[in-house]
Design a protein around this motif. Structure first.
Motif, short mmCIF file in Angstrom:
data_model
loop_
_atom_site.label_atom_id
_atom_site.label_comp_id
_atom_site.label_asym_id
_atom_site.label_seq_id
_atom_site.Cartn_x
_atom_site.Cartn_y
_atom_site.Cartn_z
N ALA A 26 37.85 43.63 38.65
CA ALA A 26 38.32 44.11 39.95
C ALA A 26 38.77 45.56 39.81
CB ALA A 26 39.49 43.26 40.47
N GLU A 27 38.53 46.34 40.85
CA GLU A 27 38.95 47.74 40.82
C GLU A 27 39.20 48.21 42.24
OE1 GLU A 27 35.63 50.69 40.18
OE2 GLU A 27 34.65 48.86 39.43
N GLY A 28 39.95 49.30 42.35
CA GLY A 28 40.24 49.84 43.66
C GLY A 28 41.39 50.81 43.64
N PRO A 29 41.79 51.28 44.80
CA PRO A 29 42.88 52.26 44.89
C PRO A 29 44.24 51.61 44.71
CG PRO A 29 42.07 51.69 47.07
CD PRO A 29 41.17 51.00 46.11
N MET A 30 45.22 52.41 44.33
CA MET A 30 46.62 51.99 44.27
C MET A 30 47.41 52.78 45.30
SD MET A 30 47.35 51.26 40.23
CE MET A 30 47.06 52.93 39.68
N PRO A 31 48.65 52.37 45.59
CA PRO A 31 49.39 53.00 46.69
C PRO A 31 49.49 54.51 46.61
CG PRO A 31 50.50 51.01 45.96
CD PRO A 31 49.38 51.23 45.02
N MET A 32 49.69 55.06 45.40
CA MET A 32 49.82 56.51 45.29
C MET A 32 48.48 57.19 45.54
SD MET A 32 51.29 58.74 42.09
CE MET A 32 52.83 57.81 42.14
N SER A 33 48.49 58.34 46.18
CA SER A 33 47.26 59.06 46.49
C SER A 33 46.52 59.43 45.22
CB SER A 33 47.60 60.32 47.29
OG SER A 33 46.44 61.07 47.54
N LYS A 34 45.19 59.37 45.27
CA LYS A 34 44.31 59.71 44.16
C LYS A 34 44.59 58.86 42.91
CE LYS A 34 43.48 64.50 45.57
NZ LYS A 34 43.52 65.92 45.15
N SER A 35 44.95 57.63 43.11
CA SER A 35 45.19 56.73 41.99
C SER A 35 44.27 55.53 42.11
CB SER A 35 46.65 56.26 41.95
OG SER A 35 46.96 55.50 43.11
N SER A 36 43.97 54.91 40.97
CA SER A 36 43.06 53.78 40.98
C SER A 36 43.30 52.91 39.76
CB SER A 36 41.60 54.27 40.97
OG SER A 36 41.32 54.95 39.76
N PHE A 37 42.70 51.73 39.80
CA PHE A 37 42.79 50.82 38.67
C PHE A 37 41.45 50.11 38.51
CE2 PHE A 37 43.20 47.77 42.02
CZ PHE A 37 42.70 46.57 41.49
N VAL A 38 41.21 49.61 37.31
CA VAL A 38 40.09 48.71 37.04
C VAL A 38 40.58 47.73 35.98
CG1 VAL A 38 39.11 50.34 35.38
CG2 VAL A 38 37.70 48.49 36.27
N ALA A 39 40.37 46.43 36.22
CA ALA A 39 40.87 45.40 35.31
C ALA A 39 39.79 44.34 35.11
CB ALA A 39 42.14 44.76 35.88
N SER A 40 39.79 43.75 33.92
CA SER A 40 38.80 42.73 33.61
C SER A 40 39.44 41.57 32.88
CB SER A 40 37.67 43.32 32.74
OG SER A 40 38.15 43.60 31.43
N TYR A 41 38.81 40.41 33.00
CA TYR A 41 39.23 39.22 32.26
C TYR A 41 37.98 38.44 31.88
CZ TYR A 41 41.18 34.66 31.13
OH TYR A 41 41.50 33.49 30.48
N ARG A 42 37.97 37.92 30.66
CA ARG A 42 36.81 37.18 30.16
C ARG A 42 37.27 35.93 29.43
NH1 ARG A 42 32.78 40.37 26.34
NH2 ARG A 42 34.74 40.75 25.27
N TYR A 43 36.54 34.84 29.64
CA TYR A 43 36.87 33.56 29.01
C TYR A 43 35.61 33.00 28.36
CZ TYR A 43 39.39 29.16 28.36
OH TYR A 43 40.03 28.07 27.82
N SER A 44 35.78 32.45 27.16
CA SER A 44 34.65 31.92 26.40
C SER A 44 33.91 30.84 27.18
CB SER A 44 35.14 31.36 25.07
OG SER A 44 34.15 30.55 24.46
N PHE A 45 32.60 31.00 27.29
CA PHE A 45 31.78 30.02 28.00
C PHE A 45 31.78 28.67 27.28
CE2 PHE A 45 27.46 28.12 28.08
CZ PHE A 45 27.48 27.63 29.38
N LEU A 46 31.63 28.68 25.96
CA LEU A 46 31.59 27.43 25.20
C LEU A 46 32.92 26.68 25.31
CD1 LEU A 46 29.66 28.55 22.00
CD2 LEU A 46 28.76 27.43 24.04
N ASP A 47 34.01 27.41 25.28
CA ASP A 47 35.32 26.78 25.40
C ASP A 47 35.48 26.13 26.77
OD1 ASP A 47 37.92 25.98 24.93
OD2 ASP A 47 38.79 27.94 25.29
N LEU A 48 35.04 26.82 27.81
CA LEU A 48 35.13 26.27 29.15
C LEU A 48 34.30 25.00 29.28
CD1 LEU A 48 36.19 26.65 32.05
CD2 LEU A 48 34.12 27.95 32.53
N MET A 49 33.09 25.01 28.71
CA MET A 49 32.24 23.83 28.78
C MET A 49 32.88 22.66 28.03
SD MET A 49 29.62 24.52 30.65
CE MET A 49 28.43 23.26 30.22
N GLU A 50 33.50 22.94 26.90
CA GLU A 50 34.14 21.88 26.14
C GLU A 50 35.31 21.28 26.92
OE1 GLU A 50 34.87 21.54 21.52
OE2 GLU A 50 36.52 22.65 22.45
#
Length: 994
Positions: free
Chosen positions: A475-499
């Motif tokens: 996910a990414e996008g602007p933050m309240p302060m002008s000319k500010s932004s963020f980008v964040a990621s999360y990942r989870y193991s596919f094999l673990d999820l299937m188990e």
């Protein structure tokens, strides 16, 4: 459709894609798994459920956007999967399932009739013929239900129905999506899937799908089942935006012309350096930036409908002489971001890492395509640069050095099986393989200087990704302060999820990992920019042989886990027009967790005892503060000074609990290492980049470092130059001294080892490059590296030298007293031809010649662990633009490397200790067979209004070459056995951007 229905249709489309991807992966797993086992049955159920999702969403979309053809094919596709599943069910099927089976059969007959009518009413006899075949197939099943015809053999029905589902869907994709190029007739799109699919199914039935090629062909057929769209869809457009700056002073540039090549679209940068180009049709382009007094810049980009493209462009001032401005040709993506990097510099492209066959979206695996790099190990991403240990590589992320950014990391090394770095957050970066500038220290072979990108400051955007590396959300996008932004990621193991969902993979341990990353940017004023970069990853695996029915005495239960945390804050302040300062504060922490238990059984494989054998609970961390000041008095001179102070703290806790595992050299007891302490490490440098003339550039510097634990000081001069002997032809020369501290486990293992000095490597590199075209380059370099002060054993005379360590799964546990008497050398040459993506294709061809030698405590010169002699890489790709919104890309990679030397296993010592022990008297006396591997990949890129769907399928080691990974002692057979590397390995995934 109104806005509400449009949103609903888009949601259904995303679900349709996810269902298709899940069915693809489940079908592949079922094809390769042992038939009749729990795992095969489980993934078979997942396949049918996923096909049900595809079916339901297809029907719903056909209602919202009337399409009888789509609905008919959706019914027929799901029915084939369902009937194939039901064919293998045993007697006593639940009554509801019987009713459902009957209903689906009748519905399929009706859908087939509809398909038949569509074909003939539109005058398309081929479609009508396909409908007739469908009526015959489903009709026969219906007559079998009522006892008119006998039931088909179960296995035949199972195979034919599962394959039929794929054929039906592929046919729909070809008919709707593809326009056959002239003079190929359009009806071939109808016939080809049925012809090819029928042959495959027939062979599968005859061979009972024992041959891997069957699963491969089925996989290729399935890979297109991601999405279908009509030709009437309007080509989506997107926005390109960014900022243009001076590469030396970081000042924003006004009046720069930024243009999309081969179009009339462009913009001129404003007073703050920003620019925006709206309504650019999606596709692949070259972005060009030009300004008076600056060298032009070209950048290859891929524009999708799901994400705006934001880029930071840095232009280099042209050489000024006699008040005249000289403009050189654009380098087209071959010039490194760090201007001080003159020799052995490569530009890491995020777009390349996305699509290169065999890279798995991993920066380290993608870098293995560069000249001079060896990594003949399918399970790990270690980077071996010009005969140097992987431990000699420096990883840097937004100015912060990270010892090992990998899951299941090795203590003291820099590689691992899976990277914690999410490619979705990275920006183009530098990869340096020798004679790097004074800014980088405490490493001897190379630098991977990674940079993260800024998030979108105008609107919120999201990315969902599903594939081999796991399930990812961005996910990414602007933050309240002008000319500010963020980008964040999360990942989870596919094999673990299937188990966790109840899938039994049938093996003793499932790798479990998850990671997250964040980048936040604030433009506080015209002169002040602040950013925060955070990275976290955790991984665990529990290989529990004691739970297996075939366990033997000598087997081991192994728990292994690692954690990595990195947080860094950066502040950049511009002082006027000719200088700026950059301040970084941060912390990095690595945790290692390992438990090994010995198993004792009786003759019937019943576990009698589980004995604790070995443990490692260690933490290595540091806090840091660093400052860098850059002064650019003229376009010819750039002066940089920097200093960093690291407070390193560690808790080393490694123990062996049984006598045979590790013993101290004097045989007084088992090995144990415990130390909870801290030390100070300082690194400083000064660098001068001087453009002497238009054709001659000189870069010189001095790096200094001090390590408190050993009380050692190091001064390291660096020098490199580039001279253009003729237009587009350049000679480079680089040399310098590079020193590296030892792993903390070495210093802390014995009191005598605290005084170990830095290991030293002296580089000498001569290179030549020819810029054949803006997008094409040939480069060759010859090098010689000489090592001194390498750790070897003090009290034993043998071939052990720690220049050969750093590429294994175990931690570097040291038991002996070490001295800096070891030497080493590596030398060779590399040849690289590279064409960046343009005109629909790209290629990289490298040939590397490398020799690595060393001496142990006995003073004898030997070839070392990384002496592969030669490496040949050939990578190529082609993009086929089917329509303005849909493209396919094909890429392949061929690797051939000489076999590296290895130390033979000592059978006598291994039998005595119960685990693998090596014969150090024959250090690297034998050599592995040559390594060879071929990878193939297909990408599908679909662009809709506000939504992009990118799916891919990769087959690694497509020829199923049996490459040796290692040799180890097996207590079961009481003999030395070979362990092979990865065999035929298909992986796939899908990314959705919106």
């Amino acid at each position: 459709m109104d806005s509400h229905n449009t949103l609903l249709f888009t949601t259904l489309l995303v679900m349709h894609i996810i269902g298709g991807s899940a069915s693809l992966l489940a079908g592949v797993l079922a094809s390769f798994s042992e038939k009749g086992r729990l795992f095969h049955r489980t993934v078979g159920k997942v396949y049918v459920i996923a096909m049900a999702v595809v079916f339901v969403t297809a029907i719903a979309m056909a209602v919202l956007h009337p399409n009888l053809f789509l609905a008919a094919v959706g019914v027929f596709s799901f029915y084939n999967a369902w009937s194939g599943f039901m064919a293998m069910q045993q007697s006593g099927i639940h009554r509801l399932l019987r009713y459902a089976n009957s209903t689906f059969t009748v519905a399929t007959v009706l859908a087939s009739v509809a398909l038949l009518l569509i074909g003939f009413t539109n005058g398309n006899t081929v479609a009508g013929f396909f409908g007739m075949v469908s009526v015959f197939s489903a009709g026969r099943d219906m007559l079998s239900l009522f006892g008119v015809l006998p039931l088909q053999q179960k296995l035949v029905t199972h195979i034919s129905r599962m394959g039929g589902a794929m054929i039906a869907t592929i046919t729909a994709i070809l008919v709707v999506n593809f326009q056959m190029p002239s003079p190929i007739p359009g009806w071939l799109a109808w016939i080809l899937p049925s012809v090819v699919g029928s042959v495959i199914i027939a062979r599968a039935i005859r061979k009972y799908i024992k041959k891997p090629v069957i699963a491969l062909l089925m996989l290729v057929l399935c890979s297109g089942v991601m999405v279908a769209q009509t030709d009437s869809v309007k080509t989506p457009t997107q926005t390109i935006k960014g900022v243009v700056r001076n590469s030396s002073t970081k000042q924003p540039l006004t009046g720069v012309t930024v243009q999309v090549a081969a179009t009339k679209l462009g913009a001129i940068s404003k007073s703050d350096g920003s620019f925006k180009i709206n309504r650019v049709p999606v596709g692949r382009y070259t972005l060009q930036a030009r300004a008076v007094g600056y060298e032009p810049l070209s950048l290859a980009i891929v524009l999708t409908s799901g994400k705006q493209f934001e880029v930071s462009l840095e232009l280099t001032e042209s050489f000024v002489q006699s008040q005249q401005v000289t403009v050189t040709a654009s380098q087209g993506g071959f010039t490194p971001i760090n201007e001080s990097s003159i020799t052995s510099a490569n530009v890491f492209s995020v777009d390349d890492a996305y699509r290169y066959a065999g890279s798995r979206g991993d920066p380290a695996r993608m870098a293995q395509n560069y000249g001079g790099i060896v990594s003949a190990n399918d399970q790990r991403n270690d980077i071996i640069i010009r005969g140097g240990s992987p431990a000699e590589l420096l990883w840097r992320l937004d100015g912060l050095d990270i010892p090992n950014p990998n899951h299941f990391a090795t203590q003291g090394a820099t590689g691992g099986p899976i990277s914690t770095l999410n490619i979705n957050l990275l920006d183009n970066s530098d990869f340096l393989t020798g004679a790097f500038p004074a800014e980088y220290g405490d490493r001897m072979s190379g630098v991977f200087d990674l940079r993260t990108r800024k998030g979108n400051s105008d609107r919120y955007e999201f990315t969902g990704q599903f594939g081999f590396n796991g399930i990812e959300l961005v996910a990414e996008g602007p933050m309240p302060m002008s000319k500010s932004s963020f980008v964040a990621s999360y990942r989870y193991s596919f094999l673990d999820l299937m188990e966790k969902m109840g899938v039994d993979f049938g093996w003793s341990g499932t790798p479990k990992y998850q990671d997250g990353a964040v980048k936040a940017d604030w433009q506080l004023s015209d002169n002040d920019h602040v950013s925060l970069t955070g990275l976290y990853g955790t991984s665990d695996i529990y290989i529990q042989y004691s739970k297996l029915d075939t366990v033997f005495t000598g087997d081991r239960d192994i728990k292994n886990g690692t954690d990595v945390l990195s947080v860094g804050a950066n502040w950049q302040h511009l002082f006027g027009e000719r200088s700026y300062a950059h301040v970084t504060v941060g912390t990095v922490q690595s945790t290692f967790r390992t438990d090994v238990d010995s198993i004792t059984t009786d003759s019937a494989s019943k576990v009698l005892a589980i004995t604790q054998r070995y443990s490692n609970y260690s933490t290595e961390s540091y806090h840091t503060a660093k400052v860098r000041y850059v002064y650019v008095p003229t376009s010819q001179h750039t002066f940089t000074v920097g200093s960093e102070l690291r407070y390193r703290f560690y808790n080393i806790d490694i123990k062996a609990y049984t006598q045979p595992f590790y013993r101290l050299p004097d045989n007084t007891g088992v090995f144990a290492l415990g130390d909870n302490n801290h030390t100070v490490h300082s690194l400083s440098y000064v660098n001068w980049n001087w453009r002497v003339t238009e054709d001659f550039t000189l870069n010189s510097g001095l790096h200094a470092q001090y390590l408190q634990i050993s009380n050692k000081l190091s001064l390291e001069p660096r020098l490199s130059l580039a001279y253009t002997i003729a237009p587009e032809h350049t000679i480079t020369l680089g040399t310098g001294i590079f020193r590296q501290s030892q792993p903390l486990t070495m210093y802390t293992s014995r009191t005598e080892n605290e005084s170990l000095d830095f290991t030293q490597c002296t580089h000498g590199i001569l290179g030549y490059s020819w810029s054949i075209a803006e997008d094409m380059q040939f480069k060759t370099e010859a090098y010689y590296k000489y090592y001194t002060n390498a750790p070897v054993l003090r009290d034993k005379s043998n071939g052990v030298n720690y220049l050969n360590a750093g590429a294994n799964f175990g931690s570097i546990d040291v038991q002996d007293v070490l001295v800096n008497n070891g030497k080493g050398k590596s030398y060779g040459a590399e040849f690289t031809f590279r064409k960046n993506f343009s005109n629909g294709w790209y290629t990289t061809a490298t040939t590397s010649l490398v020799r690595q030698e060393y001496t142990g405590s006995d003073g004898i010169w030997r070839f070392g662990a990384f002496d592969n002699r030669y490496i040949v890489n050939l990578l190529a790709g082609y993009e086929w633009k089917i329509s303005p919104t849909f493209t396919m890309e094909f890429s392949g990679k061929f690797t051939h490397a000489g076999g590296a030397p290895y130390t033979p296993v000592s059978l006598e010592l291994s039998r005595t200790s119960g685990f693998t022990r090596f014969d150090d008297s024959q250090a690297f006396a034998l050599r592995n067979p040559d390594y060879e591997r071929v990878d193939f990949r297909v990408d599908f890129r679909n662009n809709f209004e506000g939504l992009a769907i990118i799916s891919y399928i990769t087959i690694e080691n497509i020829l199923n070459k049996k490459n040796i990974a290692q040799r180890e002692y097996s207590p079961r057979s009481n003999a030395v056995v070979d362990a092979n590397q990865l065999g035929f390995f298909p992986v796939g995934g899908v990314r959705v951007e919106f």
